[in-house]
Structure formats: C-alpha cells, structure tokens
Enzyme design. Structure first.
Site, PDB file in Angstrom:
ATOM      1  N   ASP A 192       0.853  -1.193   0.000  1.00  0.00           N
ATOM      2  CA  ASP A 192       0.000   0.000   0.000  1.00  0.00           C
ATOM      3  C   ASP A 192       0.885   1.237   0.000  1.00  0.00           C
ATOM      4  O   ASP A 192       2.120   1.117   0.001  1.00  0.00           O
ATOM      5  CB  ASP A 192      -0.961  -0.014   1.210  1.00  0.00           C
ATOM      6  CG  ASP A 192      -2.309   0.612   0.850  1.00  0.00           C
ATOM      7  OD1 ASP A 192      -2.321   1.778   0.417  1.00  0.00           O
ATOM      8  OD2 ASP A 192      -3.342  -0.067   0.988  1.00  0.00           O
ATOM      9  N   HIS A 265      -2.848   3.207  -4.617  1.00  0.00           N
ATOM     10  CA  HIS A 265      -2.259   2.738  -3.364  1.00  0.00           C
ATOM     11  C   HIS A 265      -0.836   2.241  -3.623  1.00  0.00           C
ATOM     12  O   HIS A 265      -0.442   1.172  -3.176  1.00  0.00           O
ATOM     13  CB  HIS A 265      -3.115   1.633  -2.738  1.00  0.00           C
ATOM     14  CG  HIS A 265      -4.391   2.149  -2.115  1.00  0.00           C
ATOM     15  ND1 HIS A 265      -4.402   2.806  -0.907  1.00  0.00           N
ATOM     16  CD2 HIS A 265      -5.671   2.131  -2.548  1.00  0.00           C
ATOM     17  CE1 HIS A 265      -5.653   3.155  -0.610  1.00  0.00           C
ATOM     18  NE2 HIS A 265      -6.442   2.771  -1.590  1.00  0.00           N
ATOM     19  N   GLU A 328      -9.802   2.742  -5.232  1.00  0.00           N
ATOM     20  CA  GLU A 328      -9.402   4.114  -4.908  1.00  0.00           C
ATOM     21  C   GLU A 328      -8.152   4.571  -5.652  1.00  0.00           C
ATOM     22  O   GLU A 328      -7.156   4.906  -5.033  1.00  0.00           O
ATOM     23  CB  GLU A 328      -9.139   4.224  -3.398  1.00  0.00           C
ATOM     24  CG  GLU A 328     -10.331   3.887  -2.545  1.00  0.00           C
ATOM     25  CD  GLU A 328     -10.041   4.007  -1.053  1.00  0.00           C
ATOM     26  OE1 GLU A 328     -10.911   4.510  -0.338  1.00  0.00           O
ATOM     27  OE2 GLU A 328      -8.951   3.611  -0.594  1.00  0.00           O
ATOM     28  N   TRP A 394     -17.075  -3.846  -1.759  1.00  0.00           N
ATOM     29  CA  TRP A 394     -16.775  -3.210  -0.471  1.00  0.00           C
ATOM     30  C   TRP A 394     -17.515  -1.902  -0.239  1.00  0.00           C
ATOM     31  O   TRP A 394     -17.893  -1.588   0.881  1.00  0.00           O
ATOM     32  CB  TRP A 394     -15.257  -3.012  -0.297  1.00  0.00           C
ATOM     33  CG  TRP A 394     -14.644  -1.895  -1.094  1.00  0.00           C
ATOM     34  CD1 TRP A 394     -14.282  -1.930  -2.405  1.00  0.00           C
ATOM     35  CD2 TRP A 394     -14.302  -0.583  -0.620  1.00  0.00           C
ATOM     36  NE1 TRP A 394     -13.736  -0.736  -2.783  1.00  0.00           N
ATOM     37  CE2 TRP A 394     -13.722   0.118  -1.713  1.00  0.00           C
ATOM     38  CE3 TRP A 394     -14.414   0.066   0.608  1.00  0.00           C
ATOM     39  CZ2 TRP A 394     -13.282   1.435  -1.612  1.00  0.00           C
ATOM     40  CZ3 TRP A 394     -13.963   1.383   0.715  1.00  0.00           C
ATOM     41  CH2 TRP A 394     -13.413   2.062  -0.385  1.00  0.00           C
ATOM     42  N   THR A 470      -5.441  -1.518   9.017  1.00  0.00           N
ATOM     43  CA  THR A 470      -4.724  -1.327  10.282  1.00  0.00           C
ATOM     44  C   THR A 470      -4.151   0.075  10.497  1.00  0.00           C
ATOM     45  O   THR A 470      -3.205   0.235  11.248  1.00  0.00           O
ATOM     46  CB  THR A 470      -3.594  -2.370  10.399  1.00  0.00           C
ATOM     47  OG1 THR A 470      -2.740  -2.216   9.247  1.00  0.00           O
ATOM     48  CG2 THR A 470      -4.139  -3.779  10.440  1.00  0.00           C
TER      49      THR A 470
HETATM   50  C1  TNX Z   1     -10.869   1.866   2.250  1.00  0.00           C
HETATM   51  S1  TNX Z   1     -11.563  -1.020   1.408  1.00  0.00           S
HETATM   52  C2  TNX Z   1      -9.779   1.210   1.699  1.00  0.00           C
HETATM   53  C3  TNX Z   1      -8.559   1.036   2.504  1.00  0.00           C
HETATM   54  C4  TNX Z   1      -8.668   1.708   3.839  1.00  0.00           C
HETATM   55  C5  TNX Z   1     -10.035   1.440   4.418  1.00  0.00           C
HETATM   56  C6  TNX Z   1     -10.242   1.943   5.806  1.00  0.00           C
HETATM   57  C7  TNX Z   1     -10.609  -0.526   0.327  1.00  0.00           C
HETATM   58  C8  TNX Z   1     -10.617  -1.325  -0.890  1.00  0.00           C
HETATM   59  N1  TNX Z   1      -9.839   0.573   0.492  1.00  0.00           N
HETATM   60  O1  TNX Z   1      -7.439   1.474   1.784  1.00  0.00           O
HETATM   61  O2  TNX Z   1      -7.676   1.217   4.684  1.00  0.00           O
HETATM   62  O3  TNX Z   1     -11.004   2.048   3.577  1.00  0.00           O
HETATM   63  O4  TNX Z   1     -11.436   1.492   6.354  1.00  0.00           O
END
Ligand code: TNX
Length: 760
Positions: A192, A265, A328, A394, A470
């Site tokens: 990440d 990320h 994201e 998600w 985390t």
């Molecule tokens: C969203 S769930 C993210 C993570 C973060 C998380 C915190 C997802 C695919 N991406 O990068 O850690 O929210 O709840």
C-alpha cells in the site's frame, strides 16, 4: 511439526482455563453453530489409553489424525497413539466416507464409548477436530450427533500489513484463529502507499526503500493539523518467511489470497522506483493515511515490472486467486499526463476510467495466462470489468449485485457490516478507530446474498469476508480487540445455515466461547454487558430504552447523575422524560460484577421530543437510533459520527419538517451541528435554509446561510431568527455534492452528517 510447537503456549493456557471452569451448560456452545446437532446423554471420557484409530482405507487422513493427537496432547497432556485397529473401548475413529457431500463436511458421532469422525477428505476431518476442541472440557466430551457442512465456499478474513506490520508469528496466530472458526481464506494485503511488505528478488529496492517510512501520523486523520511521530517504521517478509506462512496456512486448510495493489495505493513502490509513476518525482513512502494521488503510470515499463512482481508472487502462493487491488485510484495524474492521454486516444478509450479498466484487463490477461484468476475491489467494474475477474464488493453491495448479474463471481465485504476496523461500541472509552459503527449484532445480521439477486446469479456469491485495515491498529492486542468477537459472528454467518441464525442464541454461546478465547491468550472485546440505549422522541416526551445482550444480569439506574448501584431503581421498562435529566445506568451480573457504566445527559430545548419527518432517509449504515435522534436532547459524539445520534446522508440533502405542536412555539434561533471528516468523505453542507409554515403545506423561507466552514470535527452553526411563532419548521441542509479532484474521496458523493437541531 514446527507449527505444533508454536501452538503450544496457546493450548496450555486453553487447557488450564478449561480445567478451572468446567461449565456444564456450556458443553454444546459451538461457534459457528453446526448445521445439525443433537445432544445425547453421557460423556466420552478421555483416558491415557484412549486410541486414535485410522483404518487402512483412511490412510489419507494420517496427517490430520496426527494433528489431532497433538491437539489432545496440548489440551489434556495425554499422548494418544494412532493405531490401525480399534481397542475394546474408548476409541476415537477417523473414517473416510465418500457419501458425505462436500470436502469440508463431516459427521461426528460421539457417545460414551467411542467417537467416530467421518468425512470424505482431510479437510472435513480437520473441521470436526475444531468442533471437538470446543466440545472438550474437563477431560471429557459430551455425547452428541453432529452433521455439519459450510453454507459458503469462501469464508474469509483480510489483514492489512502495510499500514502496520505484523510479523510471521502474529500472522500464524491470526491464521490459527481463522481455522479455529472454520474460515478458509486469508486475504493478505501486502502492499500500500504506506509500505511494501514482500521481498521481490528482482526488485530489491521495493523492500530496501519501500518497506520503511520515516514516520507515522499521530492520532486520527481528522485531527488537524496533521502531526507525525518522526520514527522510522516498517518491516517485510522474506520469501522464505512467506513460504513458511503459506505451508502453515495449508496445514490449517487456509488458502492465502495475496494482494498486490495497483494502479493506486502505490506510493511505496513508487518511492522505490519513481520511474514507474506519472511524474517521475522522487517520493517518500507515505506517512499519512488516506489515498495518495501518486499512482502507477500505465506504460510498458510498468507492465513489465508488475508482471515480474506477479511472477514471483505466483511462485510463492499456490492458490487460485491473486488479488490485484484496483480500489481508490485517483485519476488526476492520468488526466494531466501526456502519455496517458495519448494512450487513451490510441486505444480508443473514453476516459481515465476506461484506462483503469485497460490496465486491469492487461494484468488479468497475464495472470490468466499463468493459470490463475484475479480478484479486484469493486472499482474494477468502472470502465468495464475484466472478463474473468472476481469482484470484492466493499463500497456497499451494488458492485456485488452488478457483477453477479453479469455472471462474475463475487465476495461480499461491504463497509456496512464487514469492516472490523470500525468502532464496535459507541462508548466514549473505546480505543481509537477509523470511524463508523459496526457492533457485533450488525455483523451477525449480515446476509451475504443480496435480496436483489435471483436464480443463477445467487450462486455467484461465493461467500463473505471481513476486513481489518490497520491504520489505527499498531499492536497484536489491539488487533485481537478489533476482531474478537466480531470474527465469531462472521464465522457463523458464512458457515451456519441461514435459517438457524439467532442473535440471542449466539450471544448465549458467546460468553463461554470468549472464556475459551481468553484461555488461548486472545485479548477479546466483550460488550455483552454494555448497555445499549435507544433515546427517541415520543409525543413531546423523550423515551429512554435500555438493554444488554447477555441473557443474565439486571440493569439499575439513577436520574440525577448519581452513581448507580445494585440498590438503585431496577430498570423494568422504558423511561419517559418530560424535562432535562442526567441518566446513569449499569448492568449487574448475577455474580455481582458490574458491566460497563453508561451515562447520558438529556437537555430539553423547544423542539425536543417533537415529531420530525425527513424527505430523504439517512443511509442504512448511519441512521442513528432513528430520525428522532436529531430532536432527542442528546448531542452526537464530538469525536465520532458512528453513534446512535448522528444521521449520515450519502449524497443526499438533509431535509426535515418539524411539527412544533398545537401551541405554536416562539423561536429565536436554530442551532446546528455537522460532522466533518474528510478522510471518510464526510463534508460540511453547502448551504442551510430555514422555512416556516402554519399548515405544513405552504412554506416561506425565513433564513439562509451559505459558506459553512470550520476546523474542528464537529462544526456548529447558529442561525438567529426574529422572534416568531412557528407551527411547522422546515430545515434544508444541502449536501456538499460530488467531491472535487485532489480531495479525499474525489469523484464520489460526499456524506453529510447531522445531529441535534436545537431550537431556542
Ligand atoms: C478503504 S476497502 C480502503 C482502505 C482503507 C479502508 C479503511 C478498500 C478497498 N480501500 O485502503 O484502509 O477504507 O477502512
């Protein structure tokens, strides 16, 4: 053999705990609940001479029988032998049975004279052993007939080791707990923005540079201005360590799904190899939480790099799935980059979303050519889904529905029920978490197959997974606290039959199960004796309802702010308030031990308890204790928006009509509270309008406020009015709208959070 030794301390503890507190009634309290279980009279007593029997035909179960012997040794101290012939009595017999449907299914026939474990594979026998571990207490197993099989084939837990690193021992301990709860997939989030955690031989800088950051954010993202601790932080797994963990997981029948994030990320790998980015800028491994703007540039060099990385990853992880992230990924750098724009033109793509889809398809083609399948977060649907991809839904369930309807497999892991990094209690003493509110009963109530799916599409839902991000979880103790007992609820919803799910029954089994886990050295949360309060307007008054999840214990309360004791008034039903009060309450268990104390000041204003009607309902995730939460005399938390007070609107306006009652009230001001948490996509409203009416139909605007701003997490706004008599009051707080590029949550709809509307 090595992994059995690692397990040893846990088992010693486990056995000691079980011996000191034999709980007869707890004997059948198994989590997850077996598909069918019939208790029988009597007990099978374990003796030094008890034999584990493996007949010739069952030779393929040898390893699992030896594992069982080691389990017995740890819990009882007995060293049972594995023999191929039964003794006269007191045998534990493993048998293969082809007729049993499913590799993970088992039958357990346990009587005073023998235990028979039947399965069609070692996997099923392994799960029978997990059940036996829970049945065992005080040198004996209670007699029972069990026929058990899981509801879903994919039963997963995720762990983010990028934001905080967890070493091999912690990861094995995590896998042990998955297996103990009959979960079979471990999603290992290895890369990440804040760290790259897996050794890649061809690219040593990934770990030399990418595995360490110069510091970490102090406190919460929403605490402004951001401060950093200045301490170098990091770590990674060598390939040897990865192999060790993969083998360990295999011995626990857990498949690891490794995740290598792309195209977003990716700040940590870009810090190591800046030439793979769009700007070429020399970056640092990120110290902040959130979503970095720095993403991979879709050039040939990047694909070659990622294919090399994935080749090494696939050599280490034998499972069918490779998770390639896909979530994201901000598009700003792609919009501003000449190469990306040229690529969009050359490939005939519509926009940057289609470019992301092009990126994922290319990676998928490569992964498929190696005989594996990709999983991606639901953003991989945007711009067109790669042909063979499995989707992890998600951001809600709609991504999962869309994917399943178009014939793709899906794994459900919505933020509404499956994010174990969110708060599990709204008590002010809870340790810091990212936000949200997902109490145990919420997880337990999750149904993985969306009601919208019909026929064949339902079978595309492979199961569900809970995620543990985390950012705010630096230690194993806190990790335990966040996942237990919510992992137990997850285990039951993916394993046990849907029609057997019953939260009260679960809560009853959970008490002894928590003792078991504590005995294994797990630092569980226990909110069974916490008070849950519902405070809602009720015909001009405020009604306070209290309850606890535990089946025993009584609630005592005071109204004047004094400390409750077992001698204080007993709570026997909802309290009705018609003026301000300071309620304090506590549950007392039969053994006199108190639960966590609870208190609440309820302060009346002119609209407290009045009837409210909303044009747009709050999102299911954030509906407080009901719409009346904004008129119940209670202020939402200053720190967190996921309590029983704040109402959260996903893209919608807050539009409310309040009936001030027959005798129109004289009002001088309306006081607003909004939550601001841009890291969680929560933005202040764009503007506020106040309107009044005498009939509830014709409204006249009497005040407007634009430009709402503030630095704190809770921003208060007061709108003074010329003193006027009002029967109906309409309040509109306009949502911020779509989040602009460069800000957290860019491109998504903003959330709007509103609590108490105080009218004076
Ligand atoms: C969203 S769930 C993210 C993570 C973060 C998380 C915190 C997802 C695919 N991406 O990068 O850690 O929210 O709840």
């Amino acid at each position: 053999m090595r992994f059995f030794l690692c397990f040893l301390p846990l088992f010693i503890c486990f056995s000691a705990c079980q011996k000191t507190s034999p709980q007869q009634q707890a004997a059948y309290d198994i989590i997850p609940l077996p598909a069918s279980m019939t208790p029988q009279p009597g007990h099978f007593v374990l003796e030094p001479g008890t034999r584990i029997v493996l007949e010739k035909e069952a030779e393929s179960l040898r390893e699992v029988a030896l594992y069982f012997a080691s389990v017995i040794h740890e819990i009882s101290g007995f060293e049972l032998k594995v023999k191929d012939k039964a003794a006269k009595k007191n045998n534990i017999i493993f048998q293969l049975d082809e007729k049993i449907a499913g590799d993970e299914a088992y039958h357990l026939s346990l009587s005073a004279s023998q235990i028979i474990i039947q399965s069609r594979s070692a996997r099923g026998a392994f799960y029978a052993i997990q059940t036996l571990r829970q049945l065992y207490a005080d040198q004996q197993f209670p007699a029972v007939e069990i026929e058990d099989a899981p509801r879903f084939p994919y039963r997963g837990m995720h762990l983010d080791v990028a934001r905080h690193f967890f070493d091999v021992a912690a990861v094995k301990r995590y896998i042990d707990q998955l297996a103990f709860h009959k979960l079979n997939h471990f999603h290992w989030h290895l890369t990440d923005d804040q760290g790259w955690r897996i050794e890649i031989k061809k690219y040593p800088k990934l770990t030399e540079i990418g595995a360490f950051r110069k510091g970490t954010l102090i406190g919460h993202y929403n605490d402004q201005p951001h401060q950093f601790d200045g301490k170098r932080y990091g770590g990674f797994y060598t390939q040897e360590e990865i192999k060790e963990v993969v083998a360990y997981a295999a011995s626990r029948f857990v498949t690891i799904v490794p995740e290598i994030e792309m195209p977003g990320h990716a700040q940590a790998p870009l810090a190591a190899y800046p030439e793979l980015g769009c700007t070429g800028e020399q970056l640092e491994v990120w110290q902040l939480w959130g979503v970095s703007e720095n993403v991979y540039c879709p050039k040939e060099e990047t694909f070659a790099f990622l294919e090399d990385v994935l080749t090494e990853v696939m050599a280490l992880f034998p499972g069918k799935y490779i998770h390639i992230g896909g979530d994201e990924s901000p598009k700003t750098q792609w919009e501003q980059n000449a190469f990306c724009q040229e690529l969009i033109r050359r490939e005939g793509l519509k926009d940057e979303h289609e470019l992301q889809s092009y990126f994922i398809r290319r990676i998928e083609r490569f992964v498929n050519s190696q005989g594996r399948r990709i999983i991606g977060w639901d953003e991989i649907l945007e711009g067109g889904l790669a042909p063979n991809a499995t989707v992890m839904s998600w951001r809600g369930i709609s991504g999962g529905i869309e994917a399943a309807q178009s014939g793709h497999d899906v794994i459900m892991t919505p933020t509404s029920h499956c994010y174990l990094d969110y708060y599990q209690s709204d008590h002010p003493d809870e340790p810091l978490a990212i936000g949200g509110f997902i109490p145990l009963e919420k997880v337990y109530g999750y149904e993985p197959i969306p009601a919208e799916l019909e026929g064949a599409a339902r079978a595309h839902v492979l199961g569900a997974q809970a995620n543990l991000w985390t950012e705010y979880i630096p230690t194993v103790e806190k990790l335990d606290y966040m996942i237990f007992p919510r992992l137990c609820a997850l285990a039951e919803l993916v394993w046990s039959p849907a029609d057997k799910r019953d939260f009260d029954h679960f809560a009853q089994r959970l008490s002894p199960h928590l003792d078991r886990l504590k005995g294994m050295g797990i630092h569980c949360a226990n909110h069974l004796y916490d008070l849950n309060a519902a405070i809602q307007p009720q015909a001009g008054k405020v009604e306070v309802k209290l309850n606890i999840h535990a089946k025993e214990g009584s609630i005592h309360y005071t109204r004047d702010g004094s400390e409750p004791t077992p001698q204080s008034p007993l709570y026997e039903g909802p309290l009705q308030l018609d003026s301000s009060a300071y309620i304090r309450a506590q549950a007392f268990r039969a053994d006199g031990k108190p639960g966590r104390a609870w208190e609440q000041k309820i302060v009346f204003h002119k609209a407290t308890g009045k009837h409210i009607q909303l044009t747009h309902q709050p999102h299911d995730k954030y509906k407080g204790g009901g719409n009346g939460s904004v008129l119940n005399g209670v202020l939402g938390s200053d720190e967190r928006y996921g309590d029983a007070e704040w109402l959260g609107f996903d893209g919608n306006d807050f539009e409310a009509m309040i009936d001030m009652g027959q005798d129109a009230a004289l009002i001088k001001a309306v006081h607003f509270r909004f939550f601001k948490g841009e890291g969680q996509w929560i933005y202040l409203p764009a503007e506020i309008h106040i309107l009044t009416s005498s009939d509830g139909k014709e409204f006249k605007e009497i005040a407007v406020q634009e430009e709402i701003s503030g630095e704190n997490k809770v921003v208060e706004v007061t709108m003074p009015l010329h003193e006027l008599a009002v029967r109906y009051l309409k309040i509109i707080a306009k949502n911020h709208g779509t989040i602009a590029p460069g800000r957290q949550g860019a491109g998504n709809k903003a959330w709007l959070f509103v609590d108490e509307l105080r009218v004076y």
